[in-house]
Design an enzyme around this catalytic site. Structure first.
Site, mmCIF file in Angstrom:
data_model
loop_
_atom_site.group_PDB
_atom_site.id
_atom_site.type_symbol
_atom_site.label_atom_id
_atom_site.label_comp_id
_atom_site.label_asym_id
_atom_site.label_seq_id
_atom_site.Cartn_x
_atom_site.Cartn_y
_atom_site.Cartn_z
ATOM 1 N N GLY D 14 19.523 8.705 16.482
ATOM 2 C CA GLY D 14 18.912 8.643 15.153
ATOM 3 C C GLY D 14 19.525 9.691 14.248
ATOM 4 N NE ARG D 75 18.661 4.006 18.339
ATOM 5 C CZ ARG D 75 18.299 5.280 18.546
ATOM 6 N NH1 ARG D 75 18.647 5.906 19.658
ATOM 7 N NH2 ARG D 75 17.580 5.935 17.653
ATOM 8 C CG ASP D 131 12.040 13.042 17.789
ATOM 9 O OD1 ASP D 131 11.355 12.832 16.770
ATOM 10 O OD2 ASP D 131 12.625 12.134 18.401
ATOM 11 N NE ARG D 166 -9.487 5.790 -1.487
ATOM 12 C CZ ARG D 166 -8.719 5.305 -2.443
ATOM 13 N NH1 ARG D 166 -7.535 5.828 -2.665
ATOM 14 N NH2 ARG D 166 -9.111 4.293 -3.180
ATOM 15 N N GLY D 189 -2.501 21.470 6.402
ATOM 16 C CA GLY D 189 -3.938 21.764 6.389
ATOM 17 C C GLY D 189 -4.776 20.596 6.863
ATOM 18 C CD GLU D 191 -9.246 18.407 6.502
ATOM 19 O OE1 GLU D 191 -8.379 17.511 6.431
ATOM 20 O OE2 GLU D 191 -9.353 19.304 5.652
ATOM 21 N NE ARG D 248 -8.766 2.955 0.911
ATOM 22 C CZ ARG D 248 -8.634 2.432 -0.288
ATOM 23 N NH1 ARG D 248 -7.424 2.135 -0.739
ATOM 24 N NH2 ARG D 248 -9.687 2.167 -1.038
ATOM 25 N NE ARG D 257 15.759 9.228 11.700
ATOM 26 C CZ ARG D 257 15.219 9.272 12.916
ATOM 27 N NH1 ARG D 257 14.137 8.601 13.178
ATOM 28 N NH2 ARG D 257 15.772 9.972 13.867
#
Lengths: 324, 324, 324, 324
Positions: D14, D75, D131, D166, D189, D191, D248, D257
């Site tokens: 990737g 690949r 990653d 939301r 930040g 939750e 949502r 990326r």
């Protein structure tokens, strides 16, 4: 006009974000209409010296999002001379370039105008300058990016201004015009905006600062570089008068003209780029291709001059109201 | 109209970047004209429930650069009922709010229209929606930021598309309107743009992809979510037809409506925010305050409706030319 | 130490992006451990004057992404005097603040050190400064954001430098330290980096420019403001020696310390913020809480001094290699 | 080892932001040490097919700031076969490429390992993957940019989440690893953060949401795509349990990326790029060149494997504390 088979494209004057999008539009619409397209390097200098490169579809792939200009730009002394222009004409003829799209500002169009008078080459112009100071177009390519660069910078400066309760004088570009200062100042929520179009009254600025200072909040004053007092002078006058304020000067400089162009600049560049090629094919020349009220607008080069002192008074009133 | 002493301001419908700049402009111009200004929380829901807060100069300091809305927004069911609106009217009366500025879209203005019919409260509207789909204003607050959010995302996607020679389908917002797709698609240099205003012809899209694919470059297709085929369907049809393409779908979603507003959105919000307060003071009501060709423009609420199917055909042609 | 029931938190010295994330971490971890948390405004000045505010969960909601410091900062003269510190101690006692977390740089820790000597108040420090010049932590809060602000600016400047084949001298922050210049210079792909830690040899710089100039490419030279020659002097020497180069100076200034903090700064601030509160609860004091090799590290205040002249020679070699 | 005269460089797996900075470092340090440098297009596929291009100084000018990889990536099925690798070896021999630098992740190094076993070609690796999941380096190139891309997106989503109160589920990359989710979640930040390394306990998540929901604030939950429940499943479970929440889902996808690499990624890429060439010149092979505690670190390819389930428990505790 079927005799146009090969169009040249060049960028001239100060670089402006979106110039690459305009180049791409000229190249791709040229190819779309089965023309050959020739890139002219370094503005008129490259025309004089014959710095030409063939442009294909791939030459302009993946450039719409880049600042600056892949064709480079230059302030050509040679082209201002009769000999230089003669040489330039020879180069065009030799390379069978039938017409030219010039991306630039007032100075670039003045040069094109003289050249057309002498050699009758079909040339049209695209307004590429961050100053937005041309008659014949609501916006110039690069202006929207420049004012967004300014507010990005001022948003950052405000963080530090707020943390220290500081007064910041921020000098922005605009030698003859306060349009960058005015619009970016409103967008940045500046407390005062000083522009060349109106004489700076330092006493009324002092009064304003005194009143506003009662609650000790930070303040941002935007000054156009072309203001009758510069950023330096205003800063030192404020420091003298209010020695206990924590007053700083920030001159934004060249970061204003760089960076990825905004969507508005890319769309404007794409629209006028296509329209410029179509204009040449329709026999037009000696005109700047702008956009007025959303429509393509053609302005003869000798009219596409700087419009000094045309500041919308309503915008100035808004500054007063909102800086409350 | 000297009887207006206290104006309320609320945001309604989907949030849009620049709403805070509009709130700031309403509050500061209200104070400038010696009015009291009351913030109404959560749109019409807060009007029904009496969620009112007093706004002073500082309430709106340092918000011009923030996305979202400090007054929050909500889709109020209560306000759609006769009882709800009666309650809202009582709340306004009890709190001596004489007039209201509503920042929102078509639905918000429809609600205001009904309310005015019933209770004759002076209300004016400010176009705050990312969709840019209202008659009576060239741009809505939030649209410029949204399209810039899209091109930021697509510029990133293009990096990975180029590296892998991939075909990307990018779905952008726009349930009824392709305006976000169209303008951001041109700005992002998309190879094709699919919008609700024109039926997607999948065979012509296939043909186009086949031709373009000869040189194996990456491709970006922008699809409005309201297109008759969605991003999912188009992606699966392309995968079926071109199994050897490396085809990916990206649904941009809510990142489009957030973030720091652009300069254009802040300036527009500032201008119409001041003009909205002045309109109320001049006795206007039931109108949306927009900007047309650079001038403030007043449109009765019942005309400020969505303008579906009005896509500039020249822009579509530009897409064809530039995606060459 | 069960006697700590109320901790104060303050920011001191120059503001740094990520200070708000650190404040949030101190407040929330204080509440998590059932402490009362008191915000002290304007650094030590607010401690002397008793500018205290109670901090709850919501006081620090939605601030992790903001530059600057909501508690403001100030260079307090009062706290440098014996009387000032006595007054500060009285204020802490009166308000039952048992311990303090100081977010700042070397100067802030020197002040805390003196205060602890006199009054034995438990104080710990968090490294908040863009300069990254403290022994006892791999990175200071704000440094990563500052160097990213620099490369954002230089990326923009490069657009215009490339378009005009210009040589740009860019002066960045760092009065005593070249760490910002060095790392941002590598990140920006600068052709030369001039820092206070090594005397600038103007002749070798000239030689380098002459060689590199053969292919007429644009060039970027990064200069730390604390370099023995400043940006101004270097620019004028280059202009004198190479009058035909198009040489420009850009002083980045305060935009370097503002803006949304990077992820690394937010994570660092969160980690050391929590660790600072835990350190106080574990009876620690007089120490700066840093991060070394990914682990929390405690350094007595008198050791957390600036580490001048410790530049990694390998990084300087990399500059040479890559600016080829 | 004086026999190395020509090194190849390729990118594989990737794409990751910073790969171009690594290519630049390999090319320029190769030239610095008087080597010829050959770019191998499309990873191992280009090695099998002989897609080689000569790299000079200019080939890598102005790419340090660009996302993706100018050498493209692919690949390659062919390289997994004995015949494919035989063909690749022939191509290297025919083109006199003596050694190779592979920029990629675990899979790329596995391929290199097999190839070295068979043909004893000197190959070293550079960790290029968003990653950050490789043993032998504190950070991989691209990780810092990816987590900053995530927090940019979540900062925008938070604007709209706050405006509507939301609950947002944001799915981020990380098929086997929660490292992107964990660090970006702290930085944003969030939750709650759900990662593959620990089984998601939906009941404890529900409990947490119920408690936190008392004050009706918006909430952000970050989910790694490799979590045992995906974003879709968690979203639908929450909707079922809390039908009155406005919940949502946002899947960030490929925007993570792309984009301009951060300063940290550019510096890391520059350092390991130079070190990779020096390693080859010093006779090393079969190793990944990483950075551990600020120093260059060499890890044999068979050890540079993914380190699943090594999440710092302290970071998870910090999430709990700060999401209070």
């Amino acid at each position: 006009m079927s005799e146009i088979k090969n169009i040249g494209v060049l960028t001239s004057g100060g670089d402006a974000p979106g110039m690459n999008a305009a180049i791409r539009a000229v190249v791709r619409s040229g190819l779309y209409y089965n023309l050959k397209v020739t890139g002219i390097m370094r503005g008129y200098e490259g025309m004089v010296n014959g710095e030409f490169i063939n442009m294909d579809r791939k030459s302009v792939a993946n450039i719409i999002q880049r600042g600056g200009t892949i064709l480079k730009t230059f302030r050509s002394e040679a082209f201002r001379t009769t000999e230089g222009r003669a040489k330039a004409y020879e180069q065009l003829k030799k390379n069978e370039i039938d017409a030219v799209v010039v991306i630039g500002g007032e100075g670039s169009f003045t040069g094109a105008h003289a050249f057309i008078q002498e050699y009758n080459v079909p040339i049209v112009g695209i307004p590429g300058t961050i100053d937005n100071d041309l008659i014949g177009t609501d916006y110039t390519i690069g202006y929207d990016t420049a004012i967004n660069n300014v507010i990005d910078a001022v948003d950052k400066i405000r963080d530090t201004a707020e943390s220290h309760d500081r007064l910041f004088i921020v000098e922005v570009m605009g030698r003859d015009s306060g349009l960058i200062a005015l619009r970016s100042g409103i967008g940045a929520g500046a407390e005062a905006i000083l522009i060349p179009e109106s004489r700076t009254n330092i006493e009324s600025l002092f009064k304003r600062l005194e009143e506003g200072r009662k609650d000790k909040a930070s303040k941002i004053i935007i000054v156009a570089e072309g203001d009758n007092m510069g950023g330096f002078e205003i800063t030192s006058l404020i420091k003298e008068r209010f020695p206990n304020y924590d007053t700083r000067l920030s001159i934004l400089g060249h970061i204003q003209r760089g960076g990825r162009p905004t969507c508005a600049d890319r769309v404007l560049a794409s629209r006028v780029g296509v329209a410029a090629v179509e204009a040449l094919l329709n026999g037009r020349k000696g005109e700047m291709i702008g956009s007025v009220n959303g429509n393509i607008h053609y302005t003869p080069f000798h009219n596409a001059i700087k419009h000094i002192s045309e500041v919308n008074p309503y915008l100035l009133k808004i500054v007063d109201i909102l800086s409350l």
